[in-house]
Design an enzyme around this catalytic site. Structure first.
Site, mmCIF file in Angstrom:
data_model
loop_
_atom_site.group_PDB
_atom_site.id
_atom_site.type_symbol
_atom_site.label_atom_id
_atom_site.label_comp_id
_atom_site.label_asym_id
_atom_site.label_seq_id
_atom_site.Cartn_x
_atom_site.Cartn_y
_atom_site.Cartn_z
ATOM 1 N N ASP A 90 47.813 47.261 45.223
ATOM 2 C CA ASP A 90 48.101 46.203 46.197
ATOM 3 C C ASP A 90 47.605 44.842 45.718
ATOM 4 O O ASP A 90 47.322 43.970 46.529
ATOM 5 C CB ASP A 90 47.464 46.540 47.553
ATOM 6 C CG ASP A 90 45.957 46.686 47.477
ATOM 7 O OD1 ASP A 90 45.408 46.746 46.351
ATOM 8 O OD2 ASP A 90 45.315 46.727 48.541
ATOM 9 N N LYS A 114 31.757 46.671 49.656
ATOM 10 C CA LYS A 114 31.771 46.203 51.045
ATOM 11 C C LYS A 114 30.354 45.990 51.589
ATOM 12 O O LYS A 114 29.893 46.721 52.470
ATOM 13 C CB LYS A 114 32.542 47.186 51.948
ATOM 14 C CG LYS A 114 33.856 47.672 51.378
ATOM 15 C CD LYS A 114 35.037 46.869 51.876
ATOM 16 C CE LYS A 114 36.245 47.000 50.961
ATOM 17 N NZ LYS A 114 36.895 48.293 50.893
ATOM 18 N N ASP A 136 44.686 40.206 47.112
ATOM 19 C CA ASP A 136 44.799 41.581 47.601
ATOM 20 C C ASP A 136 45.737 41.536 48.801
ATOM 21 O O ASP A 136 45.436 40.860 49.780
ATOM 22 C CB ASP A 136 43.410 42.082 48.003
ATOM 23 C CG ASP A 136 43.450 43.430 48.708
ATOM 24 O OD1 ASP A 136 44.403 43.695 49.456
ATOM 25 O OD2 ASP A 136 42.510 44.218 48.524
HETATM 26 N N1 GDD Z 1 46.133 58.132 45.379
HETATM 27 C C1 GDD Z 1 45.282 57.584 46.236
HETATM 28 N N2 GDD Z 1 44.520 58.386 47.025
HETATM 29 N N3 GDD Z 1 45.182 56.227 46.284
HETATM 30 C C2 GDD Z 1 44.299 55.684 47.159
HETATM 31 C C3 GDD Z 1 43.498 56.473 48.016
HETATM 32 C C4 GDD Z 1 43.625 57.908 47.927
HETATM 33 O O1 GDD Z 1 42.968 58.681 48.642
HETATM 34 N N4 GDD Z 1 42.735 55.626 48.755
HETATM 35 C C5 GDD Z 1 43.053 54.371 48.376
HETATM 36 N N5 GDD Z 1 44.009 54.401 47.419
HETATM 37 C C6 GDD Z 1 44.620 53.269 46.727
HETATM 38 C C7 GDD Z 1 45.256 52.264 47.668
HETATM 39 O O2 GDD Z 1 46.627 52.577 47.848
HETATM 40 C C8 GDD Z 1 45.074 50.952 46.921
HETATM 41 O O3 GDD Z 1 46.110 50.718 46.002
HETATM 42 C C9 GDD Z 1 43.781 51.167 46.117
HETATM 43 O O4 GDD Z 1 43.570 52.576 46.084
HETATM 44 C C10 GDD Z 1 42.579 50.469 46.755
HETATM 45 O O5 GDD Z 1 42.495 50.834 48.103
HETATM 46 P P1 GDD Z 1 42.379 49.736 49.265
HETATM 47 O O6 GDD Z 1 42.356 50.461 50.548
HETATM 48 O O7 GDD Z 1 43.368 48.657 49.068
HETATM 49 O O8 GDD Z 1 40.904 49.210 48.986
HETATM 50 P P2 GDD Z 1 40.263 47.785 49.325
HETATM 51 O O9 GDD Z 1 41.245 46.695 49.155
HETATM 52 O O10 GDD Z 1 39.569 47.908 50.640
HETATM 53 O O11 GDD Z 1 39.115 47.678 48.190
HETATM 54 C C11 GDD Z 1 39.407 47.916 46.827
HETATM 55 O O12 GDD Z 1 40.072 46.812 46.255
HETATM 56 C C12 GDD Z 1 39.288 45.578 46.207
HETATM 57 C C13 GDD Z 1 40.128 44.524 45.523
HETATM 58 O O13 GDD Z 1 41.262 44.271 46.247
HETATM 59 C C14 GDD Z 1 38.095 48.201 46.088
HETATM 60 O O14 GDD Z 1 38.423 48.612 44.792
HETATM 61 C C15 GDD Z 1 37.204 46.948 46.042
HETATM 62 O O15 GDD Z 1 36.054 47.200 45.236
HETATM 63 C C16 GDD Z 1 37.969 45.786 45.445
HETATM 64 O O16 GDD Z 1 37.170 44.599 45.485
HETATM 65 MG MG MG Z 2 43.268 46.563 48.811
#
Ligand code: GDD
Ligand code: MG
Length: 360
Positions: free
Chosen positions: A111, A162, A223
């Protein structure tokens, strides 16, 4: 050639109702499913083999992207029976990688819209001899992200996902969601159970003394996890502020896909994208917004920084500002919806019934 894993299994909860019928990476941004931009950028950086780690609404990816040959890629799909988290998802697709234990493997959150120099990240990894290298970016409010302080040489000193307390906010440098792993490190992630790469794998590696290297830059980064960010990202792609080889048309104020109907007196500005079969009626003004396939924006409606879902209908003179209208919803004429309001898929709002601003 470096292989890549794309994490596309999240539920996209913060993006609802856009993600009720469509997983986040498949929601159209600048006319194509968002994932297309990431795949095209990876291909442009020389990546040929990509494994998609899917879970939520997993069945929609393969019918659209197939074997990846349209993008010049070899694509594979692996679906988790239960969501395995980010680390579990990486481990779960390891058997599909062709490379050897010492080779670098790219991993991307599904994303992120970014101008990251993917080759430079791989070079940083190789030249620093790190076990894992992370793309880092600086943001004004890091609380929704993983904080990644580094030392003077760029080596990662901590990973705080977080942060909950003000004391934990030790840097404005965050995990930008793109990594290079040594293949052998992926093989050490426990198999068959949920693992968070951010909460378990990275802190664990640091505690063991592993070398995690950060690469900070100031390139475009967003993001797309919230509706406002998604709409912004799509507009930035259309305007050419965000780089992608996959925008289907010229960069500019508007992108109108084939089969859309835009009345001569309608005004589309600010990176507005209009999907196939959508109709923008006479006198409507649409700015910085995404109008998905088959949606209708009525006469003299004003739509700003909003998303109109597939097949949704916006009545005459209605004003949307920072609003998200779910697929198939009907907003009658003379309504006013502002400030992050979300209308669920299929909901009908009568004419003149809403003058609403949320207190966001
Ligand atoms: N296959 C799979 N299975 N993918 C997953 C799962 C799972 O169980 N959970 C999450 N994802 C994928 C999501 O689809 C997304 O592409 C990515 O992993 C990160 O998940 P998000 O839910 O978007 O996390 P976030 O935005 O809260 O935080 C993450 O991204 C940040 C940057 O945008 C973390 O990596 C943070 O450390 C980072 O700063
Ligand atoms: Mg994200």
């Amino acid at each position: 050639m470096t292989e890549a894993i794309l994490l596309v299994g999240g539920r996209g909860t913060r993006l609802r109702p856009l993600t009720v019928h469509t997983p986040k990476p498949m929601v159209p941004a600048a006319g194509v499913p968002f994932l297309t931009h990431q795949l095209a950028r990876a291909r442009a950086a020389g990546v040929e083999h990509v494994v998609l780690a899917t879970s939520y609404l997993a069945e929609v990816f393969e019918p659209y992207f197939g074997d990846g040959s349209d993008l010049g890629l070899h694509l594979e799909y692996v679906t988790e029976e239960e969501p395995l988290g980010t680390g579990g998802a990486i481990r779960n697709v390891a058997s599909r990688l062709h490379c050897g234990p010492g080779d670098p493997v790219l991993v991307f959150n599904g994303d992120i819209l970014t101008g990251l120099d993917i080759r430079a990240l791989v070079e940083t990894h190789t030249s620093s001899g790190a076990d894992v290298s992370l793309h880092l970016t600086k943001v004004a409010d890091p609380r929704a992200f993983g904080l990644v302080p580094t030392d003077a040489g760029g080596r990662v000193t901590a990973f705080l996902e977080k942060p909950q307390t003000p004391e934990e906010i030790v840097t404005d440098q965050i995990n930008a969601g793109a990594y290079v792993f040594d293949r052998s490190v992926i093989d050490t992630i426990p198999a068959g159970r949920p693992v968070s790469v951010e909460r378990e794998t990275f802190p664990g590696l640091l505690a063991e003394g592993a070398h995690l290297q950060g690469m900070v830059d100031s390139t475009y980064w967003l993001d797309l996890g919230t509706p406002q960010a998604f709409v912004r990202g799509s507009a930035d792609l259309v305007l050419g502020h965000a780089p992608s080889p996959a925008v289907p048309g010229r960069r500019g104020e508007r992108l109108v896909l084939d089969g859309a109907e835009v009345a001569p007196g309608a005004k589309l500005t600010g990176g507005t994208a209009v999907g196939a079969g959508a109709v923008i009626a006479e006198g409507a003004r649409v700015h910085g917004s995404t109008v998905l396939d088959g949606a209708v924006v009525g006469p003299d409606a004003v739509v700003r920084d909003s998303l109109v879902g597939a097949g949704a209908r916006i009545g005459a003179r209605t004003v949307l500002e920072g609003a998200v209208i779910g697929d198939g919803a009907v907003v009658g004429e003379d309504n006013e919806l502002r400030d992050g309001i979300r209308v669920w898929c299929g909901v009908r709002l009568e004419a003149g019934s809403v003058r609403f601003s949320s207190d966001r």
